[in-house]
Design a protein around this motif. Structure first.
Motif, mmCIF file in Angstrom:
data_model
loop_
_atom_site.group_PDB
_atom_site.id
_atom_site.type_symbol
_atom_site.label_atom_id
_atom_site.label_comp_id
_atom_site.label_asym_id
_atom_site.label_seq_id
_atom_site.Cartn_x
_atom_site.Cartn_y
_atom_site.Cartn_z
ATOM 1 N N PHE A 133 -5.192 -2.103 -3.541
ATOM 2 C CA PHE A 133 -3.838 -2.454 -3.622
ATOM 3 C C PHE A 133 -3.537 -4.006 -3.558
ATOM 4 O O PHE A 133 -4.520 -4.412 -3.317
ATOM 5 C CB PHE A 133 -3.273 -1.620 -2.355
ATOM 6 C CG PHE A 133 -3.284 -2.264 -1.032
ATOM 7 C CD1 PHE A 133 -2.190 -3.347 -0.496
ATOM 8 C CD2 PHE A 133 -4.511 -2.210 -0.362
ATOM 9 C CE1 PHE A 133 -2.354 -3.875 0.557
ATOM 10 C CE2 PHE A 133 -4.584 -2.754 0.940
ATOM 11 C CZ PHE A 133 -3.589 -3.535 1.644
ATOM 12 N N THR A 180 -9.456 2.728 -2.600
ATOM 13 C CA THR A 180 -8.198 2.818 -3.321
ATOM 14 C C THR A 180 -7.621 1.291 -2.900
ATOM 15 O O THR A 180 -7.287 0.967 -2.010
ATOM 16 C CB THR A 180 -7.023 3.752 -2.506
ATOM 17 O OG1 THR A 180 -7.548 4.943 -2.614
ATOM 18 C CG2 THR A 180 -5.618 3.424 -3.197
ATOM 19 N N ALA A 233 -8.962 1.698 2.048
ATOM 20 C CA ALA A 233 -7.985 0.779 1.366
ATOM 21 C C ALA A 233 -8.512 -0.568 1.291
ATOM 22 O O ALA A 233 -8.956 -1.237 2.239
ATOM 23 C CB ALA A 233 -6.679 0.781 2.355
ATOM 24 N N LEU A 240 0.869 -1.399 -0.048
ATOM 25 C CA LEU A 240 -0.086 -0.036 -0.012
ATOM 26 C C LEU A 240 0.799 1.455 0.171
ATOM 27 O O LEU A 240 1.631 1.381 0.953
ATOM 28 C CB LEU A 240 -0.810 -0.031 1.316
ATOM 29 C CG LEU A 240 -1.817 1.485 1.507
ATOM 30 C CD1 LEU A 240 -2.543 1.512 0.398
ATOM 31 C CD2 LEU A 240 -2.524 1.292 2.871
ATOM 32 N N ASP A 241 0.734 1.986 -1.153
ATOM 33 C CA ASP A 241 1.479 3.177 -1.084
ATOM 34 C C ASP A 241 0.601 4.508 -0.433
ATOM 35 O O ASP A 241 -0.326 4.795 -0.762
ATOM 36 C CB ASP A 241 1.646 3.753 -2.569
ATOM 37 C CG ASP A 241 2.309 4.838 -2.726
ATOM 38 O OD1 ASP A 241 2.626 6.060 -1.868
ATOM 39 O OD2 ASP A 241 2.954 5.168 -3.870
#
Length: 407
Positions: free
Chosen positions: A220, A218, A129, A110-111
């Motif tokens: 990931f 988001t 996330a 995960l960025d």
């Protein structure tokens, strides 16, 4: 923007380890799990707040310089749970936009900077996330999000496999705006309480608001694990150890064969002839390993422990000052500090041996068993259960509560 790490649970499924060490401080891949989360948040938030319970004040000795909010609870039965913990912590620490991370999480891939950037550009009420589950059968264990673009248009809390509309699992990593925390979160808590329900499950919170508010996800890939149970703790530790960079101290006496990558051997270690170290493996300072012992792979042995001749320690976490006899075999287990294990003993998958206990010669601790602190298991005994022993001796209790593996 602030960061909030939730570690207020009592870790009952990891007892007896958590009778001594808060769950967030348990080592994963050689360092306390919470430090991975702190590293994720550094550089993307202005301040990190840690939400813990009253019995976790030992954490302040480990995490110096961080802001703590201690929930006014002392027992698992009255713990806040994630939703109320967020509400309490942000009111104590000050309203702001927050990145919230559950302390059970271990993430790789995960960025966080990109995650926060996506939140700041899209301006949703919350960004979640989402981890893609390669194994569809796992959807029944998680909150599952349905996306259109990056907007969340549906949310299922632990759906049946055949009813799941996606494989995107909520990881309890959220960026949440101030309006949601000030208005919608307390509104939800109050409504649940009026209905006689506990507002503790994050997936139900997102289900409640998915049609009313602007939520995005988001996605990931990489690795996502948790340390909440013996099996997941051990498996997550193995995953993390795949990223350990090897380093053998020049101040170690190593007469062993080293096989594979990711082998860390620190100063003062002494390994006798005929032993074999299989990477990844972490052997901390002043550990002694006897002749023909086999250590690893996926094994972490903490400082000042001793491993006897011919013993095999595989897939295991061995805390500080443990004494392992000769020809002992441990597989995928956790041995807490100052344990003594007699010759020829066997400890099987996903078992936990509590602090200061003694395992007799030729004893067998079968899979998924847990031995409480200061218990004495007799020679040749076979244990297939939890052996729970109340610690009534005040000196022993003090010794347990004050001991720290990192010292």
């Amino acid at each position: 923007m602030k960061g909030l790490i939730l570690v207020g649970g009592y870790g009952t499924r990891l007892e007896p380890l958590t009778l001594r060490t808060p769950k967030a401080l348990l080592p994963v891949g050689g360092k306390a799990n919470i430090t991975y989360i702190i590293d994720l948040l550094k550089g993307v938030v202005d301040e990190i707040v840690i939400s813990a319970n009253e019995k976790q004040k030992k954490m302040k000795d480990f995490l110096k310089g961080y802001k703590f909010v201690f929930e006014p609870t002392n027992y698992d039965s009255d713990k806040f749970g994630a939703i109320r913990a967020i509400h309490y912590a942000v009111n104590q620490a000050g309203m702001d936009d927050y990145v919230v991370v559950g302390g059970d999480n271990w993430l790789y891939g995960l960025d966080m900077k990109e995650f926060v950037k996506n939140y700041q550009e899209k301006k949703p009420h919350a960004n979640i996330a989402l981890f893609w589950l390669e194994d569809k059968s796992l959807v029944k264990y998680y909150g599952i999000a349905v996306l259109e673009g990056d907007r969340i248009v549906g949310f299922q809390e632990k759906p049946k496999v055949e009813e799941a509309k996606s494989r995107l699992a909520s990881t309890m990593v959220y960026a949440i705006n101030k309006e949601f925390l000030e208005k919608y979160l307390p509104e939800y808590i109050e409504s649940r309480i009026r209905m006689g329900l506990k507002p503790d499950i994050p997936g139900e919170l997102w289900q409640h608001y998915v049609d009313r508010l602007f939520l995005i996800g988001t996605e990931f890939k990489g690795h996502w694990g948790d340390i909440g149970k013996p099996k997941t703790y051990i498996e997550t530790n193995k995953t993390a150890m795949n990223y350990v960079k090897g380093n053998v101290s020049k101040e170690a006496e190593v007469n062993a064969k080293l096989v594979g990558n990711g082998i860390v051997i620190k100063e003062g270690v002494r390994i006798e002839e005929g032993a074999k170290i299989k990477g990844p493996a972490i052997i901390e300072r002043n550990v002694e390993i006897g002749k023909n012992a086999i250590i690893g792979p996926y094994t972490h042995i903490m400082h000042d422990s001793k491993i006897g001749e011919g013993s095999m320690i595989e897939g295991s976490i061995v805390f500080e000052r443990v004494e392992v006899g000769e020809y002992v075999r441990t597989l995928n287990c956790v041995i807490d500090g100052e344990v003594k294990i007699g010759d020829d003993a066997r400890i099987e998958d996903f078992s936990i041996i509590g602090f200061g206990s003694e395992i007799g010669e030729d004893a067998r601790i079968l899979s998924h068993s847990r031995i409480w602190p200061f218990v004495r298991v007799n020679n040749e005994a076979v244990i297939k259960s939890d052996v729970i022993w109340p610690i009534v001796d005040t000196k022993l209790r003090k010794r347990l509560l004050e001991s720290k593996y990192w010292e």
